[in-house]
Design an enzyme around this catalytic site. Structure first.
Site, PDB file in Angstrom:
ATOM      1  N   GLY A   8      14.744   1.463   8.691  1.00 30.01           N
ATOM      2  CA  GLY A   8      14.122   2.190   7.571  1.00 30.01           C
ATOM      3  C   GLY A   8      14.423   3.676   7.641  1.00 30.01           C
ATOM      4  N   GLY A  11      14.669   6.249   4.594  1.00 27.04           N
ATOM      5  CA  GLY A  11      13.492   6.525   3.772  1.00 27.04           C
ATOM      6  C   GLY A  11      12.970   7.955   3.925  1.00 27.04           C
ATOM      7  N   ILE A  13      10.386   9.393   5.558  1.00 30.58           N
ATOM      8  CA  ILE A  13      10.180   9.905   6.917  1.00 30.58           C
ATOM      9  C   ILE A  13      11.459   9.715   7.740  1.00 30.58           C
ATOM     10  CG2 ILE A  13       8.836   9.638   9.058  1.00 30.58           C
ATOM     11  CD1 ILE A  13       6.533   8.526   7.229  1.00 30.58           C
ATOM     12  N   GLY A  14      12.065   8.526   7.603  1.00 32.30           N
ATOM     13  CA  GLY A  14      13.188   8.158   8.462  1.00 32.30           C
ATOM     14  C   GLY A  14      14.382   9.073   8.341  1.00 32.30           C
ATOM     15  N   LEU A  82      10.603   1.807  11.297  1.00 33.41           N
ATOM     16  CA  LEU A  82       9.963   2.336  10.089  1.00 33.41           C
ATOM     17  C   LEU A  82      10.152   1.414   8.887  1.00 33.41           C
ATOM     18  CD1 LEU A  82      11.168   6.086  10.181  1.00 33.41           C
ATOM     19  CD2 LEU A  82       9.164   5.132  11.269  1.00 33.41           C
ATOM     20  N   ALA A  84       9.780  -0.962   6.126  1.00 31.43           N
ATOM     21  CA  ALA A  84       8.582  -1.666   5.653  1.00 31.43           C
ATOM     22  C   ALA A  84       8.468  -1.547   4.149  1.00 31.43           C
ATOM     23  CB  ALA A  84       7.325  -1.058   6.302  1.00 31.43           C
ATOM     24  N   TYR A 191      -1.443  -4.778   2.581  1.00 25.73           N
ATOM     25  CA  TYR A 191      -0.556  -3.845   3.299  1.00 25.73           C
ATOM     26  C   TYR A 191      -1.147  -3.505   4.666  1.00 25.73           C
ATOM     27  CZ  TYR A 191       1.453   0.678   4.656  1.00 25.73           C
ATOM     28  OH  TYR A 191       2.029   1.712   5.361  1.00 25.73           O
ATOM     29  N   LYS A 195       0.348  -4.082   8.474  1.00 29.08           N
ATOM     30  CA  LYS A 195       0.618  -2.987   9.428  1.00 29.08           C
ATOM     31  C   LYS A 195      -0.085  -3.266  10.761  1.00 29.08           C
ATOM     32  CE  LYS A 195       2.863   0.158   8.783  1.00 29.08           C
ATOM     33  NZ  LYS A 195       4.337   0.242   8.963  1.00 29.08           N
ATOM     34  N   ASN A 220      -1.954  10.068   5.228  1.00 29.29           N
ATOM     35  CA  ASN A 220      -1.118  10.205   4.020  1.00 29.29           C
ATOM     36  C   ASN A 220      -0.037  11.252   4.259  1.00 29.29           C
ATOM     37  OD1 ASN A 220      -3.620   8.977   2.998  1.00 29.29           O
ATOM     38  ND2 ASN A 220      -2.662   9.281   1.009  1.00 29.29           N
TER      39      ASN A 220
HETATM   40  N1  LIG Z   1       4.382   7.733   3.914  1.00 30.06           N
HETATM   41  C1  LIG Z   1       3.163   7.502   4.359  1.00 30.06           C
HETATM   42  O1  LIG Z   1       2.180   8.110   3.872  1.00 30.06           O
HETATM   43  C2  LIG Z   1       2.917   6.511   5.462  1.00 30.06           C
HETATM   44  C3  LIG Z   1       1.607   6.383   5.962  1.00 30.06           C
HETATM   45  C4  LIG Z   1       1.366   5.445   6.958  1.00 30.06           C
HETATM   46  C5  LIG Z   1       2.414   4.683   7.477  1.00 30.06           C
HETATM   47  N2  LIG Z   1       3.660   4.828   6.971  1.00 30.06           N
HETATM   48  C6  LIG Z   1       4.728   3.981   7.520  1.00 30.06           C
HETATM   49  O2  LIG Z   1       5.866   4.778   7.821  1.00 30.06           O
HETATM   50  C7  LIG Z   1       7.064   4.019   7.608  1.00 30.06           C
HETATM   51  C8  LIG Z   1       8.029   4.804   6.745  1.00 30.06           C
HETATM   52  O3  LIG Z   1       7.389   5.128   5.525  1.00 30.06           O
HETATM   53  P1  LIG Z   1       8.073   6.052   4.417  1.00 30.06           P
HETATM   54  O4  LIG Z   1       6.980   6.795   3.741  1.00 30.06           O
HETATM   55  O5  LIG Z   1       9.215   6.771   4.973  1.00 30.06           O
HETATM   56  O6  LIG Z   1       8.540   4.911   3.397  1.00 30.06           O
HETATM   57  P2  LIG Z   1       9.924   4.732   2.607  1.00 30.06           P
HETATM   58  O7  LIG Z   1       9.689   3.629   1.639  1.00 30.06           O
HETATM   59  O8  LIG Z   1      10.426   6.032   2.102  1.00 30.06           O
HETATM   60  O9  LIG Z   1      10.902   4.236   3.769  1.00 30.06           O
HETATM   61  C9  LIG Z   1      10.978   2.888   4.174  1.00 30.06           C
HETATM   62  C10 LIG Z   1      12.450   2.548   4.350  1.00 30.06           C
HETATM   63  O10 LIG Z   1      12.525   1.164   4.736  1.00 30.06           O
HETATM   64  C11 LIG Z   1      13.590   0.565   4.009  1.00 30.06           C
HETATM   65  N3  LIG Z   1      13.315  -0.861   3.899  1.00 30.06           N
HETATM   66  C12 LIG Z   1      12.387  -1.469   3.128  1.00 30.06           C
HETATM   67  N4  LIG Z   1      12.484  -2.801   3.252  1.00 30.06           N
HETATM   68  C13 LIG Z   1      13.479  -3.037   4.150  1.00 30.06           C
HETATM   69  C14 LIG Z   1      14.065  -4.209   4.680  1.00 30.06           C
HETATM   70  N5  LIG Z   1      13.647  -5.429   4.295  1.00 30.06           N
HETATM   71  N6  LIG Z   1      15.070  -4.092   5.574  1.00 30.06           N
HETATM   72  C15 LIG Z   1      15.535  -2.869   5.948  1.00 30.06           C
HETATM   73  N7  LIG Z   1      15.028  -1.714   5.458  1.00 30.06           N
HETATM   74  C16 LIG Z   1      14.006  -1.806   4.566  1.00 30.06           C
HETATM   75  C17 LIG Z   1      13.625   1.266   2.657  1.00 30.06           C
HETATM   76  O11 LIG Z   1      14.900   1.184   2.022  1.00 30.06           O
HETATM   77  C18 LIG Z   1      13.267   2.692   3.049  1.00 30.06           C
HETATM   78  O12 LIG Z   1      14.426   3.470   3.276  1.00 30.06           O
HETATM   79  C19 LIG Z   1       6.629   2.683   7.027  1.00 30.06           C
HETATM   80  O13 LIG Z   1       6.585   1.738   8.067  1.00 30.06           O
HETATM   81  C20 LIG Z   1       5.226   2.947   6.520  1.00 30.06           C
HETATM   82  O14 LIG Z   1       4.432   1.776   6.545  1.00 30.06           O
HETATM   83  C21 LIG Z   1       3.955   5.729   5.973  1.00 30.06           C
END
Ligand SMILES: NC(=O)c1ccc[n+]([C@@H]2O[C@H](COP(=O)([O-])OP(=O)(O)OC[C@H]3O[C@@H](n4cnc5c(N)ncnc54)[C@H](O)[C@@H]3O)[C@@H](O)[C@H]2O)c1
Length: 361
Positions: A8, A11, A13-14, A82, A84, A191, A195, A220
């Site tokens: 991930g 994305g 954060i990633g 990451l 998800a 969700y 998690k 958040n």
């Molecule tokens: N953003 C927030 O507020 C927040 C809060 C709590 C936890 N998180 C966790 O942090 C992590 C990253 O979140 P984010 O905000 O960067 O989200 P995001 O949606 O921007 O990034 C997630 C990445 O995962 C990839 N992805 C989705 N399904 C996939 C699959 N089946 N196979 C491979 N890649 C896949 C997407 O293409 C995306 O690039 C997640 O696990 C999320 O649950 C985020």
């Protein structure tokens, strides 16, 4: 320097984490399926990663062979997981899909790690992006000052305009910041349940592997770069897009829902630290700003940051089943364990978000 694979990693954060680790000299590989809901312009993202020297592998986390091959090819020492599906509301409509990607995907990652181990690749650390969603309503105090976990709020109470968290006997409680060491998980959405399962699976499935497991429960996360086109993304990006489109903001309940907004660079710094620290902390850590703000307040701050007139807010009294009243992190354990502290305050963060949103809208 370490070989680090980020699932991930394209994305919100990633991508920032990949660039941060790469600029510190690590060998970074991103494994991501470029989910269309998140990536309207995936070419720009992958070329940004490539230019920085990050290797990009297109693949699905549910594909054991592809994940295992990526781990082997990158000779990975550290995995940051990451990948998800991340929409709380959407998870209600697509429960099987959310379980498939988040739960089965994590189980498959475990099998891929075992397969890579058989090929002689020694992964020593797995870091998970967990979520504060696992707490549900989270830690509260009762009227005698005792810390208790609230039960999910009832739709009947919410419909009657009674929004306070309650104990199992229906007595109102005062919410306080949650922390992993003493707030029991009580997920209130599909969700959130997925998690929590990710945490359990990694701790249980890798127990005898000798790998270290580190889990950060994020509040958040917001900031420049969060998708403005994904309707299931963070509330601040949605607000920014609505305001730039000239639309009013509809705010749920009485406007007094409280959230802890943490800027993306602060979250990236915590993950970066976990990739470099000599030993990972034993406990699950909470990552947030440590400060709560009401949705009404944050909406007003954003309207002011955009230089718009007031009168754009409607408090609707509507509610969403499973929504949490108060979500704030106690970040003391993360500060001690990681030598980390958030650096970006909310007004600076919102300013950065709206400047970026104006250019990107
Ligand atoms: N953003 C927030 O507020 C927040 C809060 C709590 C936890 N998180 C966790 O942090 C992590 C990253 O979140 P984010 O905000 O960067 O989200 P995001 O949606 O921007 O990034 C997630 C990445 O995962 C990839 N992805 C989705 N399904 C996939 C699959 N089946 N196979 C491979 N890649 C896949 C997407 O293409 C995306 O690039 C997640 O696990 C999320 O649950 C985020």
């Amino acid at each position: 320097m370490s070989n680090i694979l980020i699932t991930g990693g394209a994305g919100f954060i990633g991508k920032r984490l990949a660039l941060s680790l790469r600029s510190a000299g690590h060998n970074v590989t991103v494994f991501d399926n470029l989910h269309a809901q998140v990536h309207p312009d995936s070419k720009k993202t992958t070329s940004e990663l490539n230019v920085a020297g990050v290797i990009f592998i297109f693949g699905d986390i549910r594909d054991i062979d592809a994940v295992s091959e990526a781990i082997v090819d990158a000779n990975s020492e550290i995995i940051v997981h990451l990948a998800a599906e991340t929409g709380t509301g959407q998870s209600y409509d697509l429960p099987a899909h959310y379980c498939d990607v988040n739960v089965t995907g994590t189980a498959r990652l475990i099998e891929a790690l075992r397969a890579a181990g058989r090929e002689g690749v020694e992964v020593r650390r797995v870091v998970l992006a967990g979520s504060r969603a696992v707490y549900g309503e989270g830690a509260c105090r009762d009227r005698d000052g005792r810390e208790v976990t609230a039960v999910p709020r009832l739709s009947a109470d919410l419909a009657a305009g009674d929004f306070a968290p309650k104990d199992a006997n229906g007595r109102p409680l005062d919410p306080v910041p949650s922390r992993a060491s003493n707030t029991a998980p009580a997920p209130a959405s599909v969700y959130a349940s997925t998690k929590l399962m990710q945490e359990y699976l990694l701790r249980q499935g890798l127990e005898q592997s000798g790998m270290e497991i580190a889990i950060l429960r994020l509040q958040n996360v917001y900031g420049a770069g969060q998708s403005l086109h994904n309707p299931y993304t963070g509330v601040l990006s949605i607000f920014a897009q609505q305001l730039l489109d000239g639309k009013p903001l509809n705010i749920y309940e009485d406007g007094e829902i409280v959230r802890d907004f943490v800027y993306v660079s602060d979250v990236v710094a915590a993950f970066h630290r976990l990739c470099e620290i000599a030993e990972v902390p034993d406990e699950t850590l909470d990552i947030g700003s440590g400060t709560g703000v009401t949705i009404l307040e944050v909406a007003r701050t954003m309207i002011a940051a955009l230089g718009l007139e007031g009168g754009r807010i409607t408090i609707t009294g509507q509610f969403r089943p499973g929504d949490i009243r108060y979500a704030v992190a106690d970040i003391s354990a993360a500060k001690t364990a990681l030598g980390w502290a958030p650096q970006v305050n909310l007004s600076d963060g919102i300013r950065a978000l709206v400047e970026w949103a104006r250019k990107s809208a």
